[in-house]
Motif scaffolding. Structure first.
Motif, PDB file in Angstrom:
ATOM      1  N   UNK A  34      -0.872 -14.412  -8.191  1.00  9.49           N
ATOM      2  CA  UNK A  34      -1.577 -14.168  -6.931  1.00  9.49           C
ATOM      3  C   UNK A  34      -2.706 -13.154  -7.099  1.00  9.49           C
ATOM      4  N   UNK A  35      -2.515 -12.198  -7.979  1.00  9.54           N
ATOM      5  CA  UNK A  35      -3.541 -11.176  -8.203  1.00  9.54           C
ATOM      6  C   UNK A  35      -4.818 -11.767  -8.800  1.00  9.54           C
ATOM      7  N   UNK A  36      -4.737 -12.978  -9.307  1.00  9.52           N
ATOM      8  CA  UNK A  36      -5.895 -13.637  -9.914  1.00  9.52           C
ATOM      9  C   UNK A  36      -6.664 -14.524  -8.925  1.00  9.52           C
ATOM     10  N   UNK A  37      -6.305 -14.495  -7.644  1.00 11.44           N
ATOM     11  CA  UNK A  37      -6.866 -15.464  -6.696  1.00 11.44           C
ATOM     12  C   UNK A  37      -8.393 -15.377  -6.591  1.00 11.44           C
ATOM     13  N   UNK A  38      -8.959 -14.198  -6.570  1.00  8.98           N
ATOM     14  CA  UNK A  38     -10.426 -14.076  -6.469  1.00  8.98           C
ATOM     15  C   UNK A  38     -11.109 -14.585  -7.735  1.00  8.98           C
ATOM     16  N   UNK A  39     -10.565 -14.264  -8.879  1.00 13.68           N
ATOM     17  CA  UNK A  39     -11.134 -14.745 -10.139  1.00 13.68           C
ATOM     18  C   UNK A  39     -11.010 -16.273 -10.216  1.00 13.68           C
TER      19      UNK A  39
END
Length: 172
Positions: free
Chosen positions: A10-15
Motif C-alpha cells: 500500500x505504501x507504494x500506491x503513489x509510485x
C-alpha cells in the motif's frame, strides 16, 4: 544489467500510480483520443482504485528495477480477482507495463516468466491475459512465448469499446 523485483505494498500506491500513468499513456496515446485516454487513466489508476487492488489478497503487484531504477511492473490475479472467470486453475497476468526506455531489453520476458513461476508456485495449470487486438508487438511477443488466442472480451477506453484477445498458455 541487473534486475531486481520488489513486491508492492500500500505504501507504494503513489509510485504505482505514476508508473501506471506513464507506461499506459506512452503505449496507447498514439492510437486513442486524448479524451478517452484521460477518462481511462482517471478511472483505472486513481489512488483509491489502486489501493483497493493492492489490498486484494488475490492480486499482487511487483515493481521491476533495472540497475536500481524503476523500469516497470507486473500485476497478477487469481481466484475472484481475475477480470474474467477463467477458473480456479488459472492465473491472470493483468498488466506487464514497462517504461519506454527499458523496452526491448528482455524485461517483458523476465516479468512474464516471473508470473509463470508464481502460477506454478500456486499450482495453477494455466496463465492467461488480455491484449488489445491492435497491439501487434505484444501479440507477437505472447505468441512467441507460447500463448494462443482462446477468445475475446470487451475493453472500454473511455467511451470506446475495444476488443482484447484473450490469450492462454497451459503449463506443463
Amino acid at each position: 544489467m541487473s534486475i531486481a523485483i520488489k513486491k508492492c505494498t500500500l505504501e507504494d500506491s503513489r509510485k504505482l500510480q505514476e508508473i501506471s500513468y506513464e507506461t499506459f499513456n506512452d503505449t496507447f496515446k498514439h492510437q486513442n483520443s486524448a479524451e478517452n485516454m484521460r477518462a481511462y487513466l482517471e478511472k483505472a489508476f486513481n489512488l483509491n482504485q489502486l489501493e483497493q487492488e493492492l489490498s486484494n489478497s488475490s492480486s499482487q503487484f511487483f515493481f521491476a528495477y533495472v540497475n536500481d531504477e524503476l523500469a516497470g511492473y507486473l500485476k497478477i490475479n487469481t481466484d475472484d480477482a481475475q477480470s474474467e472467470d477463467m477458473g480456479d486453475e488459472s492465473l491472470e497476468i493483468e498488466r506487464i507495463y514497462i517504461k519506454y526506455e527499458f523496452q526491448r531489453d528482455g524485461l517483458g520476458k523476465y516479468l512474464l516468466n516471473k508470473a509463470i513461476d508464481m502460477a506454478r508456485e500456486h499450482h495453477k495449470k494455466k496463465v492467461w491475459l488480455g491484449v488489445w487486438e491492435k497491439n501487434e508487438n505484444a501479440i507477437a511477443f505472447y505468441n512467441k512465448m507460447g500463448f494462443v488466442q482462446v477468445g475475446t472480451h470487451s475493453f472500454y477506453m473511455g467511451d470506446e469499446e475495444q476488443t482484447d484477445y484473450i490469450m492462454s498458455k497451459t503449463l506443463i
